[in-house]
Design an enzyme around this catalytic site. Sequence first.
Site, PDB file in Angstrom:
ATOM      1  N   SER A 197       0.971  -1.392   0.067  1.00  0.00           N
ATOM      2  CA  SER A 197      -0.008  -0.054  -0.049  1.00  0.00           C
ATOM      3  C   SER A 197       0.890   1.280   0.051  1.00  0.00           C
ATOM      4  CB  SER A 197      -0.944  -0.059   1.111  1.00  0.00           C
ATOM      5  OG  SER A 197      -2.005   0.871   1.059  1.00  0.00           O
ATOM      6  N   ASP A 298      -9.698  -4.609  -5.132  1.00  0.00           N
ATOM      7  CA  ASP A 298      -8.906  -3.409  -4.611  1.00  0.00           C
ATOM      8  C   ASP A 298      -9.389  -2.009  -5.552  1.00  0.00           C
ATOM      9  OD1 ASP A 298      -7.316  -1.615  -3.951  1.00  0.00           O
ATOM     10  OD2 ASP A 298      -5.498  -2.635  -3.615  1.00  0.00           O
ATOM     11  N   HIS A 328      -8.064  -5.084  -0.762  1.00  0.00           N
ATOM     12  CA  HIS A 328      -7.158  -4.444  -0.486  1.00  0.00           C
ATOM     13  C   HIS A 328      -6.428  -4.797   0.864  1.00  0.00           C
ATOM     14  CE1 HIS A 328      -4.288  -0.961  -0.909  1.00  0.00           C
ATOM     15  NE2 HIS A 328      -4.174  -0.634   0.357  1.00  0.00           N
TER      16      HIS A 328
END
Length: 358
Positions: A197, A298, A328
Amino acid sequence: MRIIYLTIIFNKFYHFFLQLKNLKTTPNKPKPLLPWKTRLAIFYLTTFTEAARRSNGTVNRRLLNLLDRNSSPNQTPVNGVSTKDVTVNAEHNVWFRLFTPTSGDETKTASLPVIIFFHGGGFTYLSPASVAYDTVCRRFCRKINAVVVSVNYRLTPEHRYPLQYEDGESALKFLDENKYVLPENADVSKCFIAGDSAGANIAHHIAVRVCKAGLRNVRVIGLISIQPFFGGEERTEAEIRLEGSPLVSMARTDWSWKVFLPEGCDRDHGAANVSGPNAEDLSGLDYPDTLVFVAGFDPLNDWQKRYYDWLKKCGKNAELIEYPTMIHAFYFFPNLSEGTQLILQVKEFINRVSNNFK
Ligand SMILES: *[C@@H]1O[C@H](CO)[C@@H](O)[C@H](O)[C@H]1NC(C)=O
Ligand SMILES: *[C@@H]1O[C@H](CO)[C@@H](O)[C@H](O)[C@H]1NC(C)=O
Ligand SMILES: CC(=O)N[C@H]1CO[C@H](CO)[C@@H](O)[C@@H]1O
């Protein structure tokens, strides 16, 4: 104070259940199938990050510190991994947690690859000491049989771009000059930068900086980019279609960019929109071989695929692995077998790239 927090949390609970009800009654909106423990963990993470995020661009650190459980370093091996914290720059609170594999005879003699890891959390949340990231790095260390260096960098909104990149670069320079802080069998000529991320955003920019700066001892030969956080002004098809997915929404990502990027800049800044026309020219750089992970649920996956396409277009070695049914940050949750699979794929990548560089 407690009462206020409890009220906020109760309120979030209520809205979460309303949302669940809505999802169930909305036809044709495919949903990821997740075990209830994972759903609960997502709920907890969403609630505490949302409760702490303020619309005026600040966060409630007191609340976050209360809810973000930390674990201490432990030099006594637990489950085949020992850990300790090493200071890089005390003034800026840059340090790393070092994870060393201790089980098996071969770990004592073999030369081990080094993974320099940047945690996620939208540049705002969590640290290498957070229980969840301590657990993730322990798994990397044990399953891959690698030394893991998990870097603590300064967070937004208190600290903006480019301090996160500067902190990451200073950690690499520190390792370059102080190899002795690592275990003797750590092979710094086989370093991998990794992140998930926002951490994968940092990992990319650090890779570019390291290519330009040139290090003497540390040689970065691979980049592991797990669901990188990139963006731009445009709303992509996935962002629109998957709005309402766990952990990532446009309101949250917009907020994260706003408090990260220099004031007055929009999301097409090169830190977010890495592969747009403002992109860094990679063609002349010795950019490391890269493995990009994306997931079907995601909302950031269009940006991530563009990043991969752009690396290929720049003539770099890049691979894309897709998990069509995942969300995600899926690998962060211990109860998904896909997380275990991801670690094995990282291991395979590390072994393959290391062999190419023998
Ligand atoms: C933002 O809001 C919080 C809580 O409402 C307040 O304590 C803080 O001073 C505000 N900060 C700014 C910069 O406006
Ligand atoms: C990225 O940034 C540029 C401006 O630098 C903009 O023209 C472009 O539309 C943005 N988005 C994408 C997907 O490239
Ligand atoms: C399959 C799997 O990974 N199960 C794990 C679920 O999470 C608990 C702890 O939260 C573990 O003990 C299990 O091994």
